[in-house]
Design an enzyme around this catalytic site. Structure first.
Site, PDB file in Angstrom:
ATOM      1  N   LYS A   1       0.806  -1.223   0.000  1.00  0.00           N
ATOM      2  CA  LYS A   1       0.000   0.000   0.000  1.00  0.00           C
ATOM      3  C   LYS A   1       0.842   1.278   0.000  1.00  0.00           C
ATOM      4  O   LYS A   1       0.446   2.289  -0.557  1.00  0.00           O
ATOM      5  CB  LYS A   1      -0.927   0.015   1.219  1.00  0.00           C
TER       6      LYS A   1
ATOM      7  N   GLU B   1      -9.795   6.091   3.235  1.00  0.00           N
ATOM      8  CA  GLU B   1     -10.610   5.013   3.803  1.00  0.00           C
ATOM      9  C   GLU B   1      -9.670   3.854   4.085  1.00  0.00           C
ATOM     10  O   GLU B   1      -8.607   3.759   3.490  1.00  0.00           O
ATOM     11  CB  GLU B   1     -11.698   4.582   2.812  1.00  0.00           C
TER      12      GLU B   1
ATOM     13  N   SER C   1       1.708  -9.801  -0.752  1.00  0.00           N
ATOM     14  CA  SER C   1       1.339  -8.387  -0.638  1.00  0.00           C
ATOM     15  C   SER C   1       1.603  -7.773   0.734  1.00  0.00           C
ATOM     16  O   SER C   1       1.789  -6.569   0.844  1.00  0.00           O
ATOM     17  CB  SER C   1      -0.132  -8.201  -1.011  1.00  0.00           C
TER      18      SER C   1
END
Ligand SMILES: *Cc1c(COP(=O)(O)O)cnc(C)c1O
Length: 397
Positions: free
Chosen positions: A89, A111, A377
């Site tokens: 991210k 969010e 990830s």
């Protein structure tokens, strides 16, 4: 035709910008400026320097030898779990904070589901000294307490979303509402390849560093840039988009996207969007989403908060419809099993989201010489409580 960019904001028949009038100026400003800003030497050099010295890129590409032996193929893991803040991210939030800064925005909203995007956003806001407000579902606040604490320590304000299933979808609704009320000074950092154009394309490009590095790393490990399979889990689809990006237009590489099937594909507690969804509009874009026959959005479910979303990015809807990518699914239990298997075989505790991608290794007709690249990830620290519960229930049985 290339999958790497939109045509008038659309990937095939998916995408677009379905937004209220009040946001038109804001989104148009971003659309008009983002490509140009991202191509300036000033942006590129700061982005590259932060990815290197702050995030710790390039992330390693690791040949998982013991896992490879058991799965019967050459399995490489792209170690996004080793990034600063523990997931892919941060690649996106670094890019978007640099954009926000260049657009003169002082107030940042976001969010978050698992809290990973919230942490990544709070991190870059601290880095740049900008105000940060993160919307998060009440359910997720409860099941991701360590990430909530991280965001607060980094100086962000965490606002609970209390409608619907009180998860990611509801947090996104709240963030969009805030943005509508503060269109002038606020920049909305969206955490995946979702939302109105240009977000899906922009986030895909910011995450494309994953496959850019992977190509070079595979070349030096194996003598070829292109694997036989690339596998990634899909919530909104940003780690998958980044992992697929440089292979999208090369049909020799099989793209495998893995969705969360929760308690089972047809259990009514699932988040496998392409298998269960139909065309519709969610959070500003035309895509596939889980909905009832009269068009109400269905509450999604997955054990992993990062995959608990009823939609999917428009790129992925297009990859699904065009059959360029294969869409598989893994249940909660299959993901848990894959996470424990990886821990025991390789000494790596991965995020529950990433474990869904690993679970797909059991579903593919792999051959000994196949080169398989899996995007790991994120790391599993945030999921330790879930893993602890699983171990307790194993001990009781
Ligand atoms: C958020 C998250 C995901 C899901 O988001 P995508 O946009 O689909 O990548 C997957 N893995 C981890 C570790 C995450 O934090």
């Amino acid at each position: 035709m290339s999958f790497q960019q939109t045509i008038n904001g659309y990937f095939g028949e998916f995408g677009g910008a379905f937004i209220p009038e009040l946001l038109h100026a804001n989104v148009a400003e971003l659309e008009k400026n983002y490509r140009q800003i991202m191509e300036t030497p000033d942006f590129k050099s700061e982005f590259d320097a932060l990815l290197k010295d702050y995030v710790g890129r390039p992330s390693p590409l690791y040949l998982a030898k013991r896992l490879s032996e058991i799965k019967g193929a050459q399995i490489y893991l792209k170690r996004e779990d080793l990034n600063h803040t523990g997931a892919h991210k941060i690649n996106n939030t670094i890019g978007q904070i640099l954009l926000a800064e260049r657009l003169g925005k002082k107030r940042i909203i976001a969010e978050t589901g698992a809290g990973q995007h919230g942490v990544a956003t709070a991190t870059v806001c601290a880095l740049k000294g900008l105000e940060c407000i993160v919307y998060m579902g009440e359910t997720d606040i409860r099941r991701q307490a360590p990430n909530v604490a991280r965001m607060k320590m980094l100086g962000a304000k965490v606002v609970p979303a209390t409608s619907g299933s009180k998860t990611l979808k509801d947090a996104t609704n709240e963030a969009i509402r805030d943005w509508i009320n503060n269109p002038e000074d606020t920049y909305y950092i969206i955490g995946s390849v979702v939302g109105p154009h240009p977000y899906p394309e922009m986030v895909m490009r910011l995450q494309s560093v994953i496959s850019q590095e992977m190509k070079l790393q595979l070349l030096s490990h194996t003598g070829r840039e292109n694997p036989d399979y690339v596998i990634a889990c899909v919530g909104g689809g940003s780690n998958a988009a980044g992992t697929f990006y440089h292979y999208l237009d090369d049909e020799r590489v099989k793209l495998v996207a893995v969705e969360a099937a929760g308690l089972g594909l047809n259990s009514g507690h699932s988040a496998a969007t392409t298998h269960l969804g139909r065309k519709g509009i969610i959070h500003g874009s035309m895509t596939l989403l889980m909905q009832t026959t009269d068009g109400q959005i269905e509450e999604p479910y997955s054990i992993s908060a990062g995959l608990d979303y009823p939609g999917i990015g428009p790129l992925h809807a297009h990859l699904f419809e065009s059959k360029r990518a294969q869409f598989l699914y893994a249940t909660d239990q299959q993901a848990l099993d894959a996470a424990f298997e990886l821990a025991k075989l390789e000494g790596i505790i991965c995020a529950l989201e990433s474990a869904h991608a690993l679970a797909a290794l059991n579903q593919l007709p792999l051959k000994q010489n196949d080169i398989v690249a899996v995007c790991l990830s994120g790391r599993g620290d945030k999921d330790l409580e879930t893993y602890m519960k699983q171990m307790e229930s194993n001990e009781q049985n």
